[in-house]
Design an enzyme around this catalytic site. Structure first.
Site, PDB file in Angstrom:
ATOM      1  N   GLY A 108       0.792  -1.220   0.000  1.00  0.00           N
ATOM      2  CA  GLY A 108       0.000   0.000   0.000  1.00  0.00           C
ATOM      3  C   GLY A 108       0.827   1.274   0.000  1.00  0.00           C
ATOM      4  N   GLY A 110       2.800   2.350  -2.462  1.00  0.00           N
ATOM      5  CA  GLY A 110       2.888   3.001  -3.774  1.00  0.00           C
ATOM      6  C   GLY A 110       3.876   2.385  -4.750  1.00  0.00           C
ATOM      7  CE  LYS A 111       5.463  -3.218  -2.853  1.00  0.00           C
ATOM      8  NZ  LYS A 111       4.641  -2.745  -1.735  1.00  0.00           N
ATOM      9  CB  SER A 112       1.620  -1.489  -8.033  1.00  0.00           C
ATOM     10  OG  SER A 112       2.010  -2.707  -7.452  1.00  0.00           O
ATOM     11  CE1 TYR A 113      -1.048   6.751  -8.969  1.00  0.00           C
ATOM     12  CE2 TYR A 113       1.221   7.567  -8.970  1.00  0.00           C
ATOM     13  CZ  TYR A 113      -0.127   7.763  -9.225  1.00  0.00           C
ATOM     14  OH  TYR A 113      -0.558   8.956  -9.753  1.00  0.00           O
ATOM     15  CG  ASP A 255       5.349  -4.140  -8.034  1.00  0.00           C
ATOM     16  OD1 ASP A 255       5.683  -3.651  -6.929  1.00  0.00           O
ATOM     17  OD2 ASP A 255       4.181  -4.090  -8.469  1.00  0.00           O
ATOM     18  N   GLY A 258       5.393  -6.889  -0.588  1.00  0.00           N
ATOM     19  CA  GLY A 258       5.348  -5.940   0.521  1.00  0.00           C
ATOM     20  C   GLY A 258       6.420  -6.269   1.552  1.00  0.00           C
TER      21      GLY A 258
HETATM   22  P1  ADP Z   1       1.698  -1.122  -3.368  1.00  0.00           P
HETATM   23  O1  ADP Z   1       1.909  -1.591  -4.768  1.00  0.00           O
HETATM   24  O2  ADP Z   1       2.968  -0.668  -2.711  1.00  0.00           O
HETATM   25  O3  ADP Z   1       0.968  -2.116  -2.532  1.00  0.00           O
HETATM   26  P2  ADP Z   1      -0.034   0.836  -4.618  1.00  0.00           P
HETATM   27  O4  ADP Z   1       0.920   1.303  -5.658  1.00  0.00           O
HETATM   28  O5  ADP Z   1      -1.094  -0.096  -5.076  1.00  0.00           O
HETATM   29  O6  ADP Z   1       0.757   0.181  -3.401  1.00  0.00           O
HETATM   30  O7  ADP Z   1      -0.633   2.149  -3.949  1.00  0.00           O
HETATM   31  C1  ADP Z   1      -1.656   2.130  -2.977  1.00  0.00           C
HETATM   32  C2  ADP Z   1      -2.659   3.242  -3.265  1.00  0.00           C
HETATM   33  O8  ADP Z   1      -2.045   4.533  -3.159  1.00  0.00           O
HETATM   34  C3  ADP Z   1      -3.260   3.175  -4.660  1.00  0.00           C
HETATM   35  O9  ADP Z   1      -4.629   3.487  -4.566  1.00  0.00           O
HETATM   36  C4  ADP Z   1      -2.529   4.238  -5.423  1.00  0.00           C
HETATM   37  O10 ADP Z   1      -3.316   4.790  -6.460  1.00  0.00           O
HETATM   38  C5  ADP Z   1      -2.203   5.285  -4.359  1.00  0.00           C
HETATM   39  N1  ADP Z   1      -0.923   5.944  -4.665  1.00  0.00           N
HETATM   40  C6  ADP Z   1       0.283   5.379  -4.503  1.00  0.00           C
HETATM   41  N2  ADP Z   1       1.280   6.219  -4.854  1.00  0.00           N
HETATM   42  C7  ADP Z   1       0.680   7.353  -5.290  1.00  0.00           C
HETATM   43  C8  ADP Z   1       1.174   8.609  -5.797  1.00  0.00           C
HETATM   44  N3  ADP Z   1       2.485   8.824  -5.948  1.00  0.00           N
HETATM   45  N4  ADP Z   1       0.264   9.558  -6.145  1.00  0.00           N
HETATM   46  C9  ADP Z   1      -1.060   9.317  -6.008  1.00  0.00           C
HETATM   47  N5  ADP Z   1      -1.575   8.165  -5.523  1.00  0.00           N
HETATM   48  C10 ADP Z   1      -0.733   7.184  -5.172  1.00  0.00           C
HETATM   49 MG    MG Z   2       1.399  -3.493  -5.556  1.00  0.00          MG
END
Ligand code: ADP
Ligand code: MG
Length: 366
Positions: A108, A110-113, A255, A258
């Site tokens: 959660g 923001g890795k995948s984002y 990616d 967690g």
């Molecule tokens: P992870 O892959 O690390 O589990 P996600 O990339 O899925 O986490 O991010 C979790 C949430 O936070 C998603 O809803 C994503 O859209 C939001 N988010 C993450 N990074 C950003 C960012 N840099 N700007 C806007 N929203 C973000």
């Molecule tokens: Mg992810």
């Protein structure tokens, strides 16, 4: 051959709904390359310095097309990450250097984002692929033949699964083999020749669905698996004497699962076993990074435990070897995640000490 250190970027995201509901405080602040974290209980502040500190916590607006754009303040958007990090990966690939990009952080964060992106907010991987094909399509050198191959795999429970094929993986997953020259590889992994960005986009989409489906079947979420996309870029160059050389570059885009510890998720029984196997790849990655950091600091006779996990076998060249490597550490801004975020910052701090020795890959075409 050039020696350069792993480049490390950290990026802090906006509050999510859960953090907003909890009335969270933002404990991260940034100035230039410095990232500060405040202990919410004591008020104590720790500072770290990275190659890039990206503030993406606030200061953006959603456009009608759903793209998050800076509203004139200091929000670091996806394009900024591409121009700072992705463009260099591409430039290296044309020169024949391997490159790797890792995303690290708790679920959660923001890795995948940052890597893949969501909807119109495409991440660094699709933008990089798109730009690669833009450059290929405008390349006018007809003495050069250009080829791109795409592969996508998942490591779950120390087992490798090809995300491009729909069939169930063989029992125990795909086998890892070792080639004396090129190192570890996955036997039988599909390497799909691709002719356009659109083809990559489709493969990434179905691969992401395969990852999620597999995770659901195994009663887990994709946050517990590592995903590795490899783009292989080959340039076949023919000289005036008619001899041909192939210059190649492997771009590994990772990616990671967690980084939160199994004990903090309350896992028990089978789920704990899964958790510890996942931690085997992730904790070995940590051990490899520590050993390489020690080595870079002048410590001798350091054993780097690449062979202790699937992930570190496959990424051996990206870690202290023939690759230019970047790590993006994703951060939650919220006080409730203080411990995990501090451990991510420390991990990132260690990674930046690693020295790689990238060399151009070029040899007679076989
Ligand atoms: P992870 O892959 O690390 O589990 P996600 O990339 O899925 O986490 O991010 C979790 C949430 O936070 C998603 O809803 C994503 O859209 C939001 N988010 C993450 N990074 C950003 C960012 N840099 N700007 C806007 N929203 C973000
Ligand atoms: Mg992810």
């Amino acid at each position: 051959s050039t020696s350069d250190s792993v480049k490390v970027a950290v990026r802090v995201r906006p509050f999510n709904q859960r953090e907003k509901n909890a009335g969270s405080q933002c404990i991260i602040s940034m100035q230039d390359k410095t990232t500060n974290i405040k202990n919410p209980e004591t008020g104590d502040i720790k500072s770290f310095s990275y190659d890039h500190s990206y503030w993406s916590h606030d200061g953006f607006k959603e456009t009608p097309s759903g793209v998050s754009e800076p509203d004139g303040s200091n929000y670091a958007d996806q394009k900024r990450l591409f121009s700072d990090l992705g463009q260099g990966v591409l430039d290296n690939a044309w020169q024949g250097y391997n490159a790797a990009l890792f995303a690290y952080g708790q679920t959660g964060s923001g890795k995948s984002y940052s890597m893949i992106g969501y909807g119109a907010n495409k991440g660094i991987v699709p933008i990089t692929c798109e730009e690669l094909f833009k450059a290929i399509d405008t390349s006018s050198d007809n003495k050069k033949q250009l080829r791109v191959f795409f592969s996508m795999l998942e490591i779950y429970n120390e087992q490798v699964r090809d995300l491009i094929v729909k069939e169930k993986p063989p029992h125990g997953g795909l086998k890892i083999r070792q080639n004396p020259k090129s190192g570890f590889y996955v036997e039988g992994l599909k390497q799909v020749p691709v002719r356009s960005y659109k083809e990559i986009e489709k493969l990434m989409e179905s691969g992401t669905i395969n990852r999620t489906t597999a995770a659901t079947n195994m009663n887990a979420t994709s946050s517990r698996s590592h995903m590795v996309i490899t783009i292989r870029f080959e340039q076949v160059l023919v000289n005036d004497a008619g001899q041909s050389n192939t210059r190649s570059s492997d771009i590994n885009l990772v990616d990671l699962a967690g980084s939160e510890r199994a004990d903090s998720t309350g896992a028990t029984g089978d789920r704990l076993k899964e958790g510890s196997a996942i931690n085997q790849s992730l904790s070995t990655l940590g051990n490899v990074i520590s050993a390489l950091a020690d080595q870079a600091m002048g410590k001798t006779k350091v054993l780097v435990p690449y062979r202790d996990s699937v992930l570190t076998k496959l990424l051996q060249s990206a870690l202290g070897g023939n690759s230019r490597t970047i790590m993006i550490a994703a951060l939650s801004p919220a006080d409730i995640n203080y411990d995990e975020t501090l451990s991510t910052l420390r991990y990132a701090d260690r990674a930046k000490k690693i020295q790689n020795k990238a060399t151009v890959n070029e040899s007679p075409t076989d």
